[in-house]
Write a protein that holds these residues in place. Structure first.
Motif, PDB file in Angstrom:
ATOM      1  N   ASP A   1     -24.972 -32.967 -18.135  1.00  0.00           N
ATOM      2  CA  ASP A   1     -24.198 -33.300 -19.328  1.00  0.00           C
ATOM      3  C   ASP A   1     -23.471 -32.077 -19.870  1.00  0.00           C
ATOM      4  O   ASP A   1     -22.300 -32.156 -20.274  1.00  0.00           O
ATOM      5  N   ALA A   2     -24.165 -30.943 -19.893  1.00  0.00           N
ATOM      6  CA  ALA A   2     -23.567 -29.716 -20.428  1.00  0.00           C
ATOM      7  C   ALA A   2     -22.373 -29.278 -19.593  1.00  0.00           C
ATOM      8  O   ALA A   2     -21.360 -28.814 -20.122  1.00  0.00           O
ATOM      9  N   SER A   3     -22.491 -29.408 -18.277  1.00  0.00           N
ATOM     10  CA  SER A   3     -21.381 -29.045 -17.393  1.00  0.00           C
ATOM     11  C   SER A   3     -20.171 -29.912 -17.680  1.00  0.00           C
ATOM     12  O   SER A   3     -19.040 -29.419 -17.767  1.00  0.00           O
ATOM     13  N   PHE A   4     -20.399 -31.212 -17.837  1.00  0.00           N
ATOM     14  CA  PHE A   4     -19.291 -32.132 -18.086  1.00  0.00           C
ATOM     15  C   PHE A   4     -18.649 -31.870 -19.444  1.00  0.00           C
ATOM     16  O   PHE A   4     -17.428 -32.000 -19.597  1.00  0.00           O
ATOM     17  N   ALA A   5     -19.452 -31.509 -20.427  1.00  0.00           N
ATOM     18  CA  ALA A   5     -18.922 -31.258 -21.771  1.00  0.00           C
ATOM     19  C   ALA A   5     -18.007 -30.050 -21.805  1.00  0.00           C
ATOM     20  O   ALA A   5     -17.138 -29.938 -22.671  1.00  0.00           O
ATOM     21  N   GLY A   6     -18.176 -29.123 -20.859  1.00  0.00           N
ATOM     22  CA  GLY A   6     -17.290 -27.973 -20.777  1.00  0.00           C
ATOM     23  C   GLY A   6     -17.837 -26.741 -21.462  1.00  0.00           C
ATOM     24  O   GLY A   6     -18.871 -26.776 -22.140  1.00  0.00           O
ATOM     25  N   GLY A   7     -17.134 -25.650 -21.278  1.00  0.00           N
ATOM     26  CA  GLY A   7     -17.547 -24.387 -21.851  1.00  0.00           C
ATOM     27  C   GLY A   7     -16.440 -23.360 -21.715  1.00  0.00           C
ATOM     28  O   GLY A   7     -15.277 -23.705 -21.452  1.00  0.00           O
ATOM     29  N   VAL A   8     -16.798 -22.099 -21.887  1.00  0.00           N
ATOM     30  CA  VAL A   8     -15.824 -21.009 -21.848  1.00  0.00           C
ATOM     31  C   VAL A   8     -16.226 -20.028 -20.761  1.00  0.00           C
ATOM     32  O   VAL A   8     -17.405 -19.681 -20.620  1.00  0.00           O
ATOM     33  N   GLY A   9     -15.248 -19.600 -19.991  1.00  0.00           N
ATOM     34  CA  GLY A   9     -15.470 -18.582 -18.981  1.00  0.00           C
ATOM     35  C   GLY A   9     -14.282 -17.648 -18.905  1.00  0.00           C
ATOM     36  O   GLY A   9     -13.176 -17.978 -19.346  1.00  0.00           O
ATOM     37  N   TRP A  10     -14.534 -16.462 -18.370  1.00  0.00           N
ATOM     38  CA  TRP A  10     -13.488 -15.443 -18.234  1.00  0.00           C
ATOM     39  C   TRP A  10     -13.308 -15.081 -16.764  1.00  0.00           C
ATOM     40  O   TRP A  10     -14.279 -14.943 -16.023  1.00  0.00           O
ATOM     41  N   TYR A  11     -12.046 -14.907 -16.373  1.00  0.00           N
ATOM     42  CA  TYR A  11     -11.706 -14.414 -15.041  1.00  0.00           C
ATOM     43  C   TYR A  11     -10.989 -13.078 -15.190  1.00  0.00           C
ATOM     44  O   TYR A  11     -10.249 -12.861 -16.159  1.00  0.00           O
ATOM     45  N   ARG A  12     -11.199 -12.222 -14.211  1.00  0.00           N
ATOM     46  CA  ARG A  12     -10.565 -10.909 -14.268  1.00  0.00           C
ATOM     47  C   ARG A  12     -10.077 -10.521 -12.877  1.00  0.00           C
ATOM     48  O   ARG A  12     -10.759 -10.768 -11.869  1.00  0.00           O
ATOM     49  N   LYS A  13      -8.881  -9.950 -12.829  1.00  0.00           N
ATOM     50  CA  LYS A  13      -8.296  -9.532 -11.564  1.00  0.00           C
ATOM     51  C   LYS A  13      -7.591  -8.188 -11.741  1.00  0.00           C
ATOM     52  O   LYS A  13      -6.723  -8.038 -12.606  1.00  0.00           O
ATOM     53  N   SER A  14      -7.969  -7.204 -10.938  1.00  0.00           N
ATOM     54  CA  SER A  14      -7.288  -5.904 -10.926  1.00  0.00           C
ATOM     55  C   SER A  14      -6.220  -5.933  -9.843  1.00  0.00           C
ATOM     56  O   SER A  14      -6.461  -6.426  -8.727  1.00  0.00           O
ATOM     57  N   PHE A  15      -5.040  -5.395 -10.154  1.00  0.00           N
ATOM     58  CA  PHE A  15      -3.953  -5.439  -9.169  1.00  0.00           C
ATOM     59  C   PHE A  15      -2.939  -4.328  -9.434  1.00  0.00           C
ATOM     60  O   PHE A  15      -2.810  -3.824 -10.559  1.00  0.00           O
ATOM     61  N   HIS A  16      -2.248  -3.964  -8.374  1.00  0.00           N
ATOM     62  CA  HIS A  16      -1.085  -3.082  -8.457  1.00  0.00           C
ATOM     63  C   HIS A  16       0.173  -3.921  -8.261  1.00  0.00           C
ATOM     64  O   HIS A  16       0.162  -4.901  -7.504  1.00  0.00           O
ATOM     65  N   LEU A  17       1.239  -3.541  -8.919  1.00  0.00           N
ATOM     66  CA  LEU A  17       2.508  -4.226  -8.699  1.00  0.00           C
ATOM     67  C   LEU A  17       3.002  -3.933  -7.283  1.00  0.00           C
ATOM     68  O   LEU A  17       2.886  -2.798  -6.806  1.00  0.00           O
ATOM     69  N   PRO A  18       3.586  -4.923  -6.595  1.00  0.00           N
ATOM     70  CA  PRO A  18       4.109  -4.680  -5.246  1.00  0.00           C
ATOM     71  C   PRO A  18       5.282  -3.715  -5.208  1.00  0.00           C
ATOM     72  O   PRO A  18       5.600  -3.171  -4.156  1.00  0.00           O
TER      73      PRO A  18
END
Length: 629
Positions: free
Chosen positions: A94-111
């Motif tokens: 039930d908790a999974s279906f109700a949703g939540g908050v998560g963060w994604y992070r990506k380190s990158f250099h410009l091409p």
């Protein structure tokens, strides 16, 4: 070999390496997992798939600070993931279906470190509320899922020669006014139309802009009759992202032919729309039997420099409603198709092109010519349907929004905007034959729903006058004739006669289906009528009269499609669905022995096993003339 020849040979070998040598910036970007490739073809040049390593971290309270996530320099507590990613894949609580908050992070250099270049980040789908940070600075927001959005990375925040950090806050908790909406059952269990997967659910691109960028590109065909000459209306808006005025020449293609669209001296931050109608004599028309595609790409040049190209293909065909029937190139459609969801046991919503292709090939194996979805599908689907001559009913997730919420003017406006964005995003695909404004709103539409339908149809047709607009509705005899449906060209009927009982048991008896469909025809004689859903759950063998058995499902399919075949005025029929998918906690779907949360009306299991009804539907579909004569 003489020494002179040997030296010449070695020099020649060295030429390709020198010609393809990359800058240090490009090498650094590639090491970060940025690849100059896409998972679908249509779109602007300069796209870099942001693959490689990403990090994910849950925010249990939903109140995590920017400093704790977007500016966190460490990887402690962060999980290494690849994107696309659904963080709750396999968690059917039930908790999974109700949703939540998560963060994604990506380190990158410009091409490229060139200062003249601008950069956008493009998200194909994030569920549901998104905030994007670059090097700790908030640079953009978005609300919604299933449609792409782009955010410009401000030059003042970019590190052109160093490491950049992209942080994305994703909130998958939904409200009753969202699309699709959330809610609670009478027992307090979260409800919704399909599983609420949280995360960056489709791929992400970094997009290079060399001062000029294409916006809202379309090529719309006009085919007056199957043997007539045709025309194409080219339309594209360009914007100058640079700090200096730019003289720009815009052209397009019609196969190998160049079409001049015009020139303009464009001031910084200014935009200009180009439109031109071009005649096509003796066109090669797009159809299910010969899905011919013209290359109609756009190019923006300044002097001898090509600033940006926009790859595009178009099929010349007509789709119209004539005397209450969908007509493709002047011939009637009687299509047979499947509903589909982007879902899998191992990836959740974040499936890849291999799984998309598998669904398409299963549908073709069964003899289907159309896909319907509750939301705009990943572009890969539409490009493949274009190539294969298959059709699509493309819908927005304005699903079961309660009238008390649709009554709010802002909700109606956002719903209509959802349809408009779906049209803008997918307008160039000849496979799409209907824009659908929603699914299973109140079966007794009053003025509120009527207002939404009217405004949504008007907006969709202002953007694309070449296609009909429809709505999928729950099929109940008590609904009667509804004047609120007048603006629609197509009405989709979701009918489950003999599976569900419906209000007061009115659809419990499947033998009343034929009379009900005749009553719908009498209500709407000038509109195209489509069966947008039918089906019965199945997860085991057993008696044919026992609900939930493979035998019951097969008998159900045979009976219902026989009824459809007796109604030559029907424009098509769709089984819901091709493959099983996750719905919501406690889902039963009318099955006395369910397997929640799986929706098991699909004729293929989530492990890829075909049920007996697949063979029945295959025989029916392949025995049906689906286009013409």
């Amino acid at each position: 070999m003489p020494r002179r020849l040997l030296l010449l040979f070695l020099a020649v070998l060295a030429l390709p390496a020198a010609a393809h040598a990359q800058s240090p910036a490009a090498n650094a970007a590639q090491a970060d997992g940025l690849l100059q490739k896409t998972l679908y073809k249509e779109g602007a040049s300069g796209r870099y798939l942001m693959g490689g390593q990403w990090y994910f971290k849950a925010d249990p309270t939903g109140n995590g600070s920017v400093s704790a996530f977007a500016q966190d320099p460490s990887t402690v507590g962060w999980k290494s993931v690849s994107v696309p990613n659904a963080w709750n894949t396999g968690d059917y609580s039930d908790a999974s279906f109700a949703g939540g908050v998560g963060w994604y992070r990506k380190s990158f250099h410009l091409p490229s470190a060139q200062k003249a270049l601008s950069w956008n980040v493009r998200f194909e789908s994030v569920n549901y509320r998104t905030r994007v940070y670059l090097n700790g600075h908030l640079v953009g927001k978005n609300t919604g899922a299933y449609l792409p959005f782009e955010i410009r990375l401000p030059a003042g925040y970019l590190k052109r020669g160093g490491t950049n950090v992209l942080a994305v806050r994703v909130d998958s908790r939904r409200f009753p006014t969202d699309f699709p909406p959330s809610g609670l059952s009478t027992t307090g269990v979260p409800t919704g139309g399909w599983w609420n997967y949280g995360g960056i659910l489709r791929e992400v691109y970094l997009r290079k802009i060399d001062s000029i960028d294409f916006k809202e590109v379309s090529v719309l065909p006009d085919l007056p009759c199957a043997t007539c000459d045709a025309s194409l209306t080219y339309s594209a808006t360009i914007r100058n992202y640079g700090d200096k005025a730019k003289k720009v020449k815009v052209s397009a293609r019609l196969g190998a032919k160049t079409i001049a669209l015009g020139s303009v001296a464009l001031a910084p931050k200014a935009s200009k729309k180009f439109t031109r109608k071009v005649g096509v004599k003796h066109p090669k028309t797009w159809s299910p039997t010969n899905p011919y595609l013209y290359t109609t790409s756009f190019t923006a040049r300044s002097g001898d420099d090509t600033l940006e190209t926009y790859y595009n293909r178009t099929g010349i065909r007509s789709i119209k409603v004539v005397d209450g029937h969908l007509m493709l190139n002047g011939k009637p459609l009687h299509f047979r198709g499947f509903g589909t969801h982007e879902d899998s046991l191992d990836k959740g919503f974040a499936i890849d092109d291999a799984q998309r292709e598998q669904q398409i090939q299963w549908a073709r194996e069964a003899g289907a010519t159309l896909f319907r979805s509750h939301y705009p599908l990943h572009p890969y689907y539409y490009e493949r349907l274009d190539e294969l001559g298959m059709l699509a009913w493309t819908e927005v997730p304005v699903y079961s929004v309660k009238t008390k919420y649709l009554k709010q003017k802002l909700v109606r406006q956002l719903a209509a905007r959802e349809l408009a964005n779906a049209v803008r995003t997918n307008i160039n695909h000849p496979s799409i034959i209907v824009w659908s404004a929603g699914n299973e709103l109140s079966a007794r539409p009053g003025p509120v729903q009527g207002y939404y339908i009217k405004s949504a149809v008007k907006l969709a047709k202002s953007l694309d006058p070449t296609r009909p607009v429809g709505l999928a509705v729950a099929g109940y005899p008590s609904a009667g004739c509804q004047p609120e449906y007048d603006p629609l060209d197509v009405i989709g009927i979701n009918e489950y006669f003999g599976w569900y009982s419906g209000p007061n048991g009115q659809i419990a008896d499947q033998t009343t289906l034929g009379d009900y469909l005749d009553s719908v025809r009498q209500c709407y004689p000038k509109k195209a009528i489509v069966i947008t859903e039918t089906g019965a759950e199945a997860n085991r063998s057993g008696p044919v009269e026992e609900r939930g058995t493979y035998e019951f499902q097969s008998a159900f399919a045979n009976y219902h499609y026989a009824v459809y075949a007796s109604k030559p005025w029907l424009s098509g029929a769709i089984w819901w669905t091709l493959e099983e998918f996750a719905v919501k906690p406690g889902w039963e779907g009318g099955n006395p022995w369910p397997s929640p949360p799986l929706h098991q009306k699909g004729v293929i299991t989530m492990t890829g096993q075909k049920k007996p009804a697949f063979t029945d539907i295959q025989r029916i579909y392949k025995g049906t003339v689906q286009w013409g004569p």
